[in-house]
Write an enzyme that holds these catalytic residues in place. Structure first.
Site, short mmCIF file in Angstrom:
data_model
loop_
_atom_site.label_atom_id
_atom_site.label_comp_id
_atom_site.label_asym_id
_atom_site.label_seq_id
_atom_site.Cartn_x
_atom_site.Cartn_y
_atom_site.Cartn_z
CD GLU A 14 -7.13 -1.96 -0.57
OE1 GLU A 14 -8.16 -1.42 -1.04
OE2 GLU A 14 -6.45 -2.79 -1.20
CE LYS A 60 -5.95 -6.30 -2.68
NZ LYS A 60 -6.33 -4.90 -3.03
CB CYS A 65 -9.45 -4.61 -1.36
SG CYS A 65 -10.41 -3.74 -2.65
#
Lengths: 316, 316
Positions: free
Chosen positions: B47, B124, B173
């Site tokens: 990331e 995300k 993540c």
């Protein structure tokens, strides 16, 4: 004030098909007595604890089949367990086959309070196996034949004051591998999930599949991860060992909201595990602003697919 | 015909704030070269791989802040990585900070094919941290300030013929800890989930929280369990080590559809892990009639709560 609840996992060895109900009850009462003597307030028994795991057999005679079901809970044949628990002031979770007044059948569980009152009832949602017997196989998995999928959702209830009023939820066996089930409990603030199971240790028909170690790993992994994701304690309890030639894994465990196994069974027999659960431990995960503050971080507008489709829709 | 895809996890050591972009690109290209030399077809980077993990800083000057974002992908400062990958005929996953033409900011990732074409883009969904800085703390976690939650759902795409056309999905993540995200991919038949992360190894402000070992355990547990529940391979890749005084866990791993870690990083530095993925291995779990045959066993009518509420609604 700290909220500590002492719980027990009462793993059971096999219930062979010809073991009389009163012998099974005696074993369960012995486990209950042992747990109570060590100070447990709540004792978790396995799925279908009063009988053999009968979905492994094709039973076509209705009278033979109905012997495995309870028409009320508690009915006369399980009454001694309920009476002993009330006398001891101990609550318990137990799984059983339910036959309703209208003839519907479910794979069910209850949590009974220390006063003998029903706190909560659940019907297993994720039924494995098949409806039709697999040809030429000695051992079947006919849960889809003998039970309807649960229709109660994933209910929770608060335990009594003497238990520090924990939010209690239940799952049964295969449910523990379905994160949807755990999340439905987590969204109701569950603090302790009770689970009973009967899980094959190997393919009883001799197929070359995963071994008992791998299956126990999966059973434990599912509970660890989902307890962590939902910041909840979990007590996951097997019926274990060789039941009429079909092996069941053990591996009963008590798991913290951090996903840590704090106690795990070592035998494939009747065995009691104990732990003192700090019911506030889950706040490390889900308190306001924390990693699992669900209201702050979840994005339900992105999850619609979870309820809009059952199976896989893959790209071309 | 067997569908074997050789993949690499390209874990990166820290990107300190003053490390020039071209130095970071050189390190990434060295990792890519090493992976390609060993036969990898697809290389997974972390990331926000091109920069430091800047959400740890409160940056109030817009010009200072915008240096961390890419206005197009690939833009000039990341072009050398794209060119080298195309020359090598290797695809990759990489995370970056995205600034759109209309001024919206996302924590994004892409998968680029072996021909240099974009295969898939993701934003995300599960942003941790806070919007407002926490007073009197040296290190912040300001993802909710610097990014909007992803608005693309959880898209998948098939890879090219030379990769055996796997169904590819991405997470970033904190997403890996949210089973809803994985299930949205699983419901699209995902066969390989690529994940990059930057995860704190401890509280950089000196709070008494979980240690690095516990955090690495959680990171790995989340990937193992969700890979197993969704019968998919996963490659989960850290930016690791001490980044300007704030420690990041390593523990990059490649996980099988059985939830087994087949490779795991041992350093907190630039490090390549490799594995040959049998893309049909997931069929052990999800083929018709199997334990994770989603269409056969899921009960979406019981899951409505997952999309109807974000946070906890507990009993009185």
């Amino acid at each position: 004030m700290s909220r500590i609840l002492r719980v027990a996992a009462a793993q059971m060895g096999p219930n062979p098909r010809d073991m009389p109900r009163d012998v099974i009850l005696e074993r369960m009462i012995a486990l209950l007595d042992g747990a109570a003597k060590s100070g447990a307030r709540l004792v978790v028994f396995p799925e279908l604890a009063f009988t053999t795991f009968f979905p492994r057999w094709l039973i076509e005679d209705e009278a033979d089949l109905s012997r495995f079901y309870e028409q009320r809970m508690p009915g006369p044949s399980v009454q001694p367990l309920f009476e002993r628990a009330r006398t001891l002031g101990v609550g318990f979770y137990v799984g059983y086959a339910e036959l309703t007044g209208s003839g519907r059948r479910f794979n069910s569980s209850v949590i009974v309070g220390p006063d003998g009152e029903m706190l909560l009832k659940y019907r297993k949602v994720h039924l494995p196996g098949s409806k039709e017997p697999r040809p030429a196989q000695r051992y079947q998995q006919l849960e889809k034949r003998y039970f309807l999928p649960g229709d109660l959702g994933f209910p929770v209830a608060r335990g009594p004051e003497t238990w520090h009023r924990p939010v209690l939820g239940m799952l049964i066996c295969n449910d523990r591998r379905w994160p949807e089930a755990w999340r439905c409990l987590g969204l109701q603030g569950v603090e302790l999930v009770c689970i009973g199971y009967n899980s094959a240790a190997y393919d009883p028909n001799g197929g070359n599949t995963e071994d008992s170690e791998r299956r126990t790993f999966h059973s434990t992994l599912a509970v660890q991860a989902n307890a962590y994701f939902n910041s909840t304690w979990a007590v996951s309890v097997a019926k274990a060992g060789d039941e009429d030639g079909s092996g069941l894994i053990g591996g009963s465990c008590i798991v913290s909201p951090d996903g840590i196994v704090v106690a795990q069974a070592r035998s494939l027999d009747d065995e009691v595990l104990m732990a003192d659960l700090d019911l506030d431990a889950g706040l490390q995960g889900r308190a306001p602003g924390k990693m699992f503050d669900l209201g702050l971080h979840r994005r339900p507008d992105q999850y619609q697919r979870i309820v809009d489709q059952a199976g896989i829709e893959a790209p071309a």
